[in-house]
Design a protein around this motif. Structure first.
Motif, PDB file in Angstrom:
ATOM      1  N   ARG A 125      14.635  15.802  47.124  1.00 28.64           N
ATOM      2  CA  ARG A 125      15.723  16.249  47.998  1.00 28.64           C
ATOM      3  C   ARG A 125      17.060  15.959  47.331  1.00 28.64           C
ATOM      4  O   ARG A 125      17.889  15.217  47.853  1.00 28.64           O
TER       5      ARG A 125
ATOM      6  N   TYR B   6      20.657  17.241  46.074  1.00 26.10           N
ATOM      7  CA  TYR B   6      21.631  18.280  46.388  1.00 26.10           C
ATOM      8  C   TYR B   6      22.844  18.205  45.469  1.00 26.10           C
ATOM      9  O   TYR B   6      23.320  17.126  45.129  1.00 26.10           O
TER      10      TYR B   6
ATOM     11  N   GLN C 226      21.903  27.737  51.297  1.00 25.12           N
ATOM     12  CA  GLN C 226      20.466  27.559  51.464  1.00 25.12           C
ATOM     13  C   GLN C 226      19.903  26.807  50.249  1.00 25.12           C
ATOM     14  O   GLN C 226      20.498  26.786  49.171  1.00 25.12           O
ATOM     15  N   ASP C 227      18.725  26.224  50.428  1.00 22.31           N
ATOM     16  CA  ASP C 227      18.149  25.367  49.389  1.00 22.31           C
ATOM     17  C   ASP C 227      17.952  26.085  48.062  1.00 22.31           C
ATOM     18  O   ASP C 227      17.970  25.442  46.998  1.00 22.31           O
TER      19      ASP C 227
ATOM     20  N   ARG D 212      19.813  22.972  46.387  1.00 18.32           N
ATOM     21  CA  ARG D 212      18.798  21.948  46.083  1.00 18.32           C
ATOM     22  C   ARG D 212      18.363  22.124  44.641  1.00 18.32           C
ATOM     23  O   ARG D 212      18.051  23.244  44.213  1.00 18.32           O
TER      24      ARG D 212
ATOM     25  N   LYS E  56      20.668  21.234  58.774  1.00 20.28           N
ATOM     26  CA  LYS E  56      21.709  21.620  57.832  1.00 20.28           C
ATOM     27  C   LYS E  56      22.749  22.446  58.589  1.00 20.28           C
ATOM     28  O   LYS E  56      22.413  23.455  59.204  1.00 20.28           O
TER      29      LYS E  56
END
Length: 551
Positions: free
Chosen positions: A43, A45, A345-346, A350, A452
């Protein structure tokens, strides 16, 4: 013993396009091998979904809101300390091989009389690094000239030495194909992503930078930090043989988007979906051409990691070098009706993060996966700790948190409750399309493991995703009455973050504590009615004195 640091960063590498992160068709055994030797963070970011500002956060250990370099081409202002400044103070060199996307604060340097060719000026102009070779990997040319006058200059010289002709072999060979008549098939046109790049694989950008990295390490005196910063798999999406046809449509994972997502999109998000890039990547033929090439670029990256790691083993460097592997952001590739990376968005925010520490203290965590929320700004304080410093003592100057307790299995509780990411679209046409001022064209993401939320200035409603029940981030709950309490809690977290003393960088926490009482011993005795109300030694200069009467 102080260890060296090999800090590897890829450009635009999605977290889920590696087999150790679960991609079903793209096998990356060499990066997987590094994960088996260290800790894989699940996880992680970034702090901004665009190259320049994301990297400036990583290099300074500070949020975009703090350092101010909020978009590509916006300089990192003079005075911002970088990991190079912190590491050199601890006796560790900090060197660059590859990309930074740094834009120097030329006006600030001129105001302070810092010549770019002086030692201090060069470091300020190069984001705190001592440059072995800078290559931002971009030499596009349009009717108004080059995008970057200094882009790929040494690489182009290398290509010419190898016999690649033309005024810009970076474009004509490394990033384009060629037909049977010798016509250049430019990699800028997405239809040409299926072409074989007109270059021997050995001479393409990724192997070239691998060799340059090994050449630096071979001659380096330790302790050192080497930022080996790769250009790929960033566009242009075109790759040399044998990687150009390794993957086909059957290897493309299903697109993550829905018609309802598009129809109900927040106005700012809809703007990104309907810009030229979003429209292009919403087309099946674009994804079918681009994604196999993107996968080929990543497969080449992984093979080069095998070359690099085998060489580190052979030379004994694996025993004294911490290896960090990450990316500056991801790539939507058509997910959520978008291309590029400029939303939250991931797929974009991410990133993969793998850290290998050869020290015995890290033995207990080898091959493990960390589920904590971590941020790219955590790398700078981690490097300070590796170099023998105390990152915690730098407090608000380094806003990230050292990952060493996680690597050594001593972390108590989660590293943080939420992660922050920011984006400034004031220089994009979208701001004008939406009628948003430059002051309001900013976005903030706050993410926990469950939720989120994206806040948009300019009077827009927030966007909210339930990451537990909607992991694909398709349903916006930003105006759901049932989730008002969730939004209030997320806003409380965002407001808590915004109130941090991030600009108070000229004094450390310890110095601030010392200042609380430092003036007392220097004659400041405010609020004292009688000398007996304070320790007598504090007023020794004010008692028992005589003076001639001049009244």
């Amino acid at each position: 013993m102080t260890k060296n640091i090999l800090f590897i960063m890829f450009d635009q590498l999605r977290w889920d396009y590696l087999s150790c992160y679960g991609h079903p068709h793209l096998h990356t055994p060499n990066i997987d091998r590094l994960a088996s030797m260290g800790v894989r963070f699940d996880r992680a970011y970034i702090q901004s979904p665009i190259c320049g500002s994301s990297r400036m956060s990583t290099y300074t250990g500070r949020y975009v809101h703090s350092h101010g370099a909020s978009y590509n081409g916006i300089p990192l202002k003079v005075g911002e300390m970088t990991m190079g400044d912190h590491l050199r103070a601890l006796g560790m060199g900090c060197h660059l091989v590859g990309k930074t996307h740094m834009r120097a604060d030329a006006e600030g340097m001129a105001r302070l009389g810092l010549a770019a060719d002086s030692l201090i000026g060069a470091r300020v102009a190069e984001c705190g690094f001592d440059v072995y070779e800078r290559d931002d990997g971009m030499r596009p040319e349009g009717p108004d000239g080059f995008y970057d006058d200094f882009g790929a200059l040494k690489y182009n010289d290398y290509l010419r030495e190898q016999g690649y002709e033309g005024d810009n072999p970076w474009h004509d060979h490394a990033n384009s194909g060629v037909d049977d008549e010798g016509n250049v098939l430019s990699g800028w046109f997405l239809k040409n992503a299926v072409q074989q790049a007109n270059i021997a694989e050995h001479d393409s950008e990724t192997p070239y930078l691998t060799r340059r990295g090994m050449e630096f390490i071979e001659q380096a005196d330790g302790p050192w930090c080497c930022h080996l910063s790769y250009i790929k798999p960033h566009w242009p999406y075109i790759v040399p043989a044998p990687y150009h046809d390794m993957f086909g449509p059957e290897h493309i994972t299903p697109v993550v988007r829905s018609q309802a997502e598009f129809e109900n999109a927040h106005p700012v998000l809809k703007g990104f979906m309907t810009n030229p890039i979003g429209k292009a990547f919403s087309r099946a033929e674009v994804r079918d051409a681009v994604i196999p090439a993107y996968m080929g670029l990543i497969k080449q990256v992984d093979d080069q990691m095998g070359v690099l790691f085998d060489w580190l083993e052979t030379t004994g460097r694996m025993k004294d070098t911490v290896i960090v592997l990450t990316s500056d952001h991801g790539d939507f590739l058509g997910d959520h009706w978008m291309g590029e990376k400029t939303f939250f968005q991931d797929a974009s925010t991410r990133v993969p993060l793998i850290i290998y520490d050869p020290s015995p203290e890290a033995d207990a965590t080898r091959g493990t996966v960390c589920e904590d929320l971590v941020e790219s700004i955590d790398l700078a304080p981690t490097f300070v700790d590796i170099a023998g410093g105390d990152a915690g003592a730098l407090g608000h100057i380094l806003e990230g948190r050292s990952l060493m307790p996680i690597l050594h299995g001593t972390q108590k509780g989660p590293l943080r409750e939420f992660a922050i990411c920011e984006y400034d679209y004031s220089a994009m046409p979208l701001a004008e399309t939406l009628g948003v001022s430059t002051q309001d064209a900013v976005l903030f993401m706050v993410a926990t493991k469950r939720w989120k939320m994206i806040h948009a200035e300019g009077g827009f409603p927030p966007i909210l995703f339930d990451l537990l029940n909607d992991p694909d981030e398709l349903v916006d709950l930003g105006e759901s009455e049932d989730h008002a309490d969730v939004r209030a809690d997320m806003y409380a977290k965002l407001n808590e973050w915004a109130r941090r003393p991030s600009q108070r960088t000229t004094r450390s926490d310890a110095q601030l504590v010392e200042m609380r009482t430092k003036s007392r011993g220097r004659g400041i005795v405010l609020g004292v009615y009688d000398e007996t109300e304070v320790p007598l030694e504090l007023t020794v200069k004010y008692r028992g004195r005589t003076a001639k009467d001049h009244r």
